[in-house]
Design a protein around this motif. Sequence first.
Motif, mmCIF file in Angstrom:
data_model
loop_
_atom_site.group_PDB
_atom_site.id
_atom_site.type_symbol
_atom_site.label_atom_id
_atom_site.label_comp_id
_atom_site.label_asym_id
_atom_site.label_seq_id
_atom_site.Cartn_x
_atom_site.Cartn_y
_atom_site.Cartn_z
ATOM 1 N N PHE A 54 28.985 43.367 31.815
ATOM 2 C CA PHE A 54 30.245 42.857 31.261
ATOM 3 C C PHE A 54 30.155 41.483 30.615
ATOM 4 O O PHE A 54 31.047 41.111 29.857
ATOM 5 C CB PHE A 54 31.316 42.784 32.366
ATOM 6 N N CYS A 55 29.133 40.694 30.918
ATOM 7 C CA CYS A 55 29.111 39.307 30.428
ATOM 8 C C CYS A 55 29.249 39.286 28.904
ATOM 9 O O CYS A 55 28.605 40.055 28.195
ATOM 10 C CB CYS A 55 27.835 38.578 30.853
ATOM 11 N N GLU A 56 30.081 38.389 28.425
ATOM 12 C CA GLU A 56 30.350 38.330 26.987
ATOM 13 C C GLU A 56 29.351 37.441 26.252
ATOM 14 O O GLU A 56 29.275 37.462 25.034
ATOM 15 C CB GLU A 56 31.777 37.804 26.759
ATOM 16 N N LYS A 57 28.594 36.641 27.003
ATOM 17 C CA LYS A 57 27.684 35.707 26.334
ATOM 18 C C LYS A 57 26.238 36.159 26.362
ATOM 19 O O LYS A 57 25.536 36.095 25.368
ATOM 20 C CB LYS A 57 27.798 34.320 26.983
ATOM 21 N N ASP A 58 25.766 36.575 27.533
ATOM 22 C CA ASP A 58 24.349 36.881 27.649
ATOM 23 C C ASP A 58 24.157 37.990 28.679
ATOM 24 O O ASP A 58 24.241 37.757 29.880
ATOM 25 C CB ASP A 58 23.594 35.605 28.077
ATOM 26 N N PRO A 62 23.477 36.821 32.815
ATOM 27 C CA PRO A 62 24.933 36.622 32.811
ATOM 28 C C PRO A 62 25.300 35.157 33.066
ATOM 29 O O PRO A 62 24.684 34.493 33.908
ATOM 30 C CB PRO A 62 25.403 37.516 33.957
ATOM 31 N N CYS A 63 26.292 34.683 32.307
ATOM 32 C CA CYS A 63 26.551 33.240 32.270
ATOM 33 C C CYS A 63 27.380 32.739 33.447
ATOM 34 O O CYS A 63 27.229 31.599 33.880
ATOM 35 C CB CYS A 63 27.240 32.886 30.957
ATOM 36 N N GLY A 64 28.284 33.573 33.949
ATOM 37 C CA GLY A 64 29.151 33.101 35.029
ATOM 38 C C GLY A 64 30.323 32.276 34.526
ATOM 39 O O GLY A 64 31.187 31.875 35.305
ATOM 40 N N GLU A 65 30.364 32.014 33.214
ATOM 41 C CA GLU A 65 31.374 31.110 32.651
ATOM 42 C C GLU A 65 32.408 31.830 31.790
ATOM 43 O O GLU A 65 33.535 31.367 31.657
ATOM 44 C CB GLU A 65 30.681 30.065 31.746
ATOM 45 N N CYS A 66 31.995 32.927 31.175
ATOM 46 C CA CYS A 66 32.897 33.573 30.219
ATOM 47 C C CYS A 66 34.072 34.228 30.950
ATOM 48 O O CYS A 66 34.083 34.329 32.173
ATOM 49 C CB CYS A 66 32.136 34.604 29.386
ATOM 50 N N LYS A 67 35.024 34.689 30.160
ATOM 51 C CA LYS A 67 36.233 35.281 30.731
ATOM 52 C C LYS A 67 35.882 36.476 31.622
ATOM 53 O O LYS A 67 36.388 36.613 32.732
ATOM 54 C CB LYS A 67 37.136 35.726 29.570
ATOM 55 N N ALA A 68 34.977 37.330 31.108
ATOM 56 C CA ALA A 68 34.613 38.528 31.876
ATOM 57 C C ALA A 68 33.955 38.146 33.202
ATOM 58 O O ALA A 68 34.314 38.667 34.263
ATOM 59 C CB ALA A 68 33.680 39.410 31.047
ATOM 60 N N CYS A 69 32.993 37.227 33.141
ATOM 61 C CA CYS A 69 32.298 36.812 34.369
ATOM 62 C C CYS A 69 33.284 36.244 35.388
ATOM 63 O O CYS A 69 33.208 36.544 36.579
ATOM 64 C CB CYS A 69 31.224 35.775 34.060
ATOM 65 N N LYS A 70 34.208 35.418 34.900
ATOM 66 C CA LYS A 70 35.172 34.806 35.829
ATOM 67 C C LYS A 70 36.051 35.855 36.493
ATOM 68 O O LYS A 70 36.371 35.758 37.674
ATOM 69 C CB LYS A 70 36.029 33.779 35.092
#
Length: 317
Positions: A54-58, A62-70
């Motif tokens: 789901f991560c939108e950045k990487d 996974p970034c942990g910062e994007c909307k999906a990760c949060k």
Amino acid sequence: MKVKNLREILKQEPAVNLLANAFQKNRLSHAYLFTGPKGVGKETTAWAFLFHLFCEKDKENPCGECKACKKIEKEIHPDIRILYPEKKEITIGQIRETIYFLRYRPLEAEYKIIFIKEADKINLEAGNALLKSLEEPPPYVIFILISENFSKLLPTIVSRSQIVRFRSLPKEVIKEFLKKKFLFEEKVAETLAEISFGSIGKAVTIAEKGILEELNSFVKAGFSNSPLKKFKVAERFSSFLPEVLDEFFYILSIWVLRSYLKEKIDYPYPQAFPEETFKGDPYLAIRAIYEVKNAFEFYVNPELAFYHLLNTLFTTS
Ligand SMILES: [Zn+2]
């Protein structure tokens, strides 16, 4: 905080490689069945897998910062539905709602995920309803079923899922993890790793709830001659939550057995266990513990039950 990268999962290489490969080669299965002992990382791995998906950045890291990760971190992502037994089963009602949820395309992600915890608790009726979705799922759907005991699942569900096996963790891995995460001294980490039998989840619960310390205070009160001291301990223990009580009864039984083994064959006794060992008949002790444990299900006064247990265990000696 959830683990966000499959590479950080401890010692489950076959499971992690299977998922990472499927993901990298874009050959995802529509249903995964994560199976293996309790507390070895099945759920942790499932969540990490979802961060990758789901991560939108990487998606690799996974970034942990994007909307999906949060949203995944908080378990509020609208494209992930979590099912677990309500009361004792997963029911047809829950499965019907799930089927309805699957009718529409994902809102924010590429996939819709059905995350079923304790999948072996799906009752027969619900299982049959679920089968149809497993047979012909919409292309954007991925099921993740988690079960300690997949022999209890409908065989037709198992055969439609890709099985991802998890294994018990080596004692050393658990010990090092506990030392790093809780900054425990060697002997405490060693003891916890030893008595959790390859389950990092169990070790963490025992550590976080301070159950080893509780064992020490219980034994101390038991060996004291003060009824007041015993009653105070009984009073405090009676306020524990069921999950804490479960682990306490478990660790108390282990203390009885390890005391016995030390006495009989000089088997090494866990270093962070109470200095005083149990001296009575282990069979009677385990039975007494078991009886008290059961009594709680029948709403016996918990203070009295504990007071009784203290007297039973420590007067046989
Ligand atoms: Zn992200």
